[in-house]
Design a protein around this motif. Sequence first.
Motif, PDB file in Angstrom:
ATOM      1  N   GLU A 144       0.863  -1.184   0.000  1.00  0.00           N
ATOM      2  CA  GLU A 144       0.000   0.000   0.000  1.00  0.00           C
ATOM      3  C   GLU A 144       0.900   1.235   0.000  1.00  0.00           C
ATOM      4  N   MET A 165       4.094  -5.128   6.985  1.00  0.00           N
ATOM      5  CA  MET A 165       2.871  -5.344   7.750  1.00  0.00           C
ATOM      6  C   MET A 165       2.764  -6.812   8.154  1.00  0.00           C
ATOM      7  N   ASP A 187       0.034  -9.689  10.676  1.00  0.00           N
ATOM      8  CA  ASP A 187      -1.269  -9.854  11.329  1.00  0.00           C
ATOM      9  C   ASP A 187      -1.185  -9.770  12.846  1.00  0.00           C
ATOM     10  N   GLU A 223       1.226  -3.860  12.755  1.00  0.00           N
ATOM     11  CA  GLU A 223      -0.025  -4.593  12.672  1.00  0.00           C
ATOM     12  C   GLU A 223      -1.121  -3.552  12.467  1.00  0.00           C
ATOM     13  N   PRO A 224      -1.636  -3.415  11.249  1.00  0.00           N
ATOM     14  CA  PRO A 224      -2.601  -2.343  10.991  1.00  0.00           C
ATOM     15  C   PRO A 224      -3.955  -2.607  11.632  1.00  0.00           C
ATOM     16  N   HIS A 253      -6.415  -0.558  10.341  1.00  0.00           N
ATOM     17  CA  HIS A 253      -7.241  -0.130   9.222  1.00  0.00           C
ATOM     18  C   HIS A 253      -7.447  -1.274   8.228  1.00  0.00           C
ATOM     19  N   THR A 254      -8.453  -1.154   7.423  1.00  0.00           N
ATOM     20  CA  THR A 254      -8.686  -2.113   6.352  1.00  0.00           C
ATOM     21  C   THR A 254      -7.548  -1.991   5.355  1.00  0.00           C
ATOM     22  N   ARG A 255      -7.032  -3.113   4.914  1.00  0.00           N
ATOM     23  CA  ARG A 255      -5.938  -3.080   3.935  1.00  0.00           C
ATOM     24  C   ARG A 255      -6.474  -2.746   2.564  1.00  0.00           C
TER      25      ARG A 255
END
Length: 111
Positions: free
Chosen positions: A45, A61, A63, A105-106, A108-110
Amino acid sequence: MINGAHVIIYSQDAEADRTFFRDVLGLSNIDAGEGWLIFKLPPAEVAVHPADGSSHELFLMCDDVQATVDELSAKGVECAAVTDAGWGLKTGIRLPGGSELGLYEPRHTRA
């Protein structure tokens, strides 16, 4: 129109950092010639943030940042403390060449 991205990391010890990406992170690669490895990255992204100057950062990134830090630490990788940045949990990975690579670890939606 755009079909990918190519990231360049400048390093004071490029060979050690290439070995890290290959052997520690387990990224597949190709030899572009004379030992110049190019690593395959997972989907990516790009985010554009407002700033007074211009700079760039690279974050990998995952999980579960704590599980990833534990796995990397078991391989002898130095990781910074995990902090809550609001948009995700983040840390830094110390590369053998001395620079730091972001890991988060986001929340937000990827893309």
